[in-house]
Motif scaffolding. Structure first.
Motif: not given
Length: 276
Positions: A1-21
């Motif tokens: 996957m080349k582009t991911i868009v998160f709709v929502g910026a709460g704690s779960m979004a941040e946890a997943v973003i932190a993990g994949i980055c």
């Protein structure tokens, strides 16, 4: 996957973003995030993780390979209504929302390949325990892409969708139960005269060691418990106190009530006055 868009910026979004980055699953600049109104939160995530923000014209939604629904459950209907005109038919939808069904997502966004998952906040360090279910439009390639993403933040178990309510209660909310136990152990240790910093280190290592024993030995929890428990010893005395305090019943009730709440969150929005 080349582009991911998160709709929502709460704690779960941040946890997943932190993990994949952190795991290098996708380059941070190819991760976009948007929310309803909190610009300060978006700016924090951009600075902290090096990700990108969705522009005012929402052009990133149209080019997204994957959209991650990560709003509060009560806000998902509004969010889906806002993004539906901008997303392509080939876009895959991944939900990390408690309680919200695949059929609700299909109704809100139209015909898309949908994965409904329940990670937990340990995704931030690559240690999530995630359950995932699929709709009928998910192809094998799309499924493997989602599994690779979720495995980059921890372990993944494929389950029937209805079982995701129990998964939410068990592992989705589970870290909070462990933290609550750690809080109680720390207070008890301090009352017994142990310095807080010493108690904290002993508790962390005890929890980590017990988890590693469960994984490495493959023994049943009951057997491992018995190995620690000598007749007439200190462990037996402590376990008896837990039993007298209704420990097992409290755990059963904890999972039961969390699962019930997950099901309530999936009901029509009129019944969702709150979502704790």
């Amino acid at each position: 996957m080349k582009t991911i868009v998160f709709v929502g910026a709460g704690s779960m979004a941040e946890a997943v973003i932190a993990g994949i980055c952190k795991q290098g699953t996708i380059h941070p600049t190819n991760v976009f995030v948007m929310n309803r109104a909190d610009e300060e939160r978006l700016q924090f995530l951009q600075v902290e993780y090096g990700i990108s923000l969705v522009s005012a014209d929402k052009s990133e939604l149209h080019s997204a390979d994957l959209i991650v629904l990560a709003t509060k459950p009560k806000d998902v209907h509004t969010a889906m209504k806002q993004i539906r005109p901008f997303i392509s038919k080939s876009c895959v939808i991944l939900s990390v929302l408690a309680g919200v069904s695949i059929s609700t997502i299909e109704s809100g966004l139209g015909k898309h390949a949908v994965a409904r998952s329940m990670p937990n906040t340990s995704a931030a360090i690559g240690k999530s325990a995630t359950g995932v279910a699929w709709n009928s439009l998910i192809g094998n390639n799309e499924k493997q892409d989602i599994l690779r993403l979720l495995r980059s933040i921890g372990i993944v178990e494929e389950v029937d969708e209805d079982n995701l309510h129990a998964v939410t209660a068990l592992s989705g909310s589970g870290p909070a139960y462990i933290y609550y136990l750690a809080e109680a152990l720390e207070v008890a240790a301090i009352r017994a005269g142990i310095e807080q910093s010493t108690a904290r280190e002993l508790i962390i290592q005890t929890i980590e060691g017990a988890a590693c024993m469960l994984r490495s030995t493959k023994d049943e929890p009951a057997l491992l418990r018995e190995h620690v428990t000598s007749p007439g010893g200190t462990t037996e005395a402590g376990l008896q106190a837990l039993e007298m305090g209704g420990f097992n019943e409290a755990v059963f009730k904890c999972i039961e009530q969390a699962e019930k709440r997950s099901r309530e969150l999936g009901l029509p929005i009129v019944n969702n006055a709150s979502s704790s």
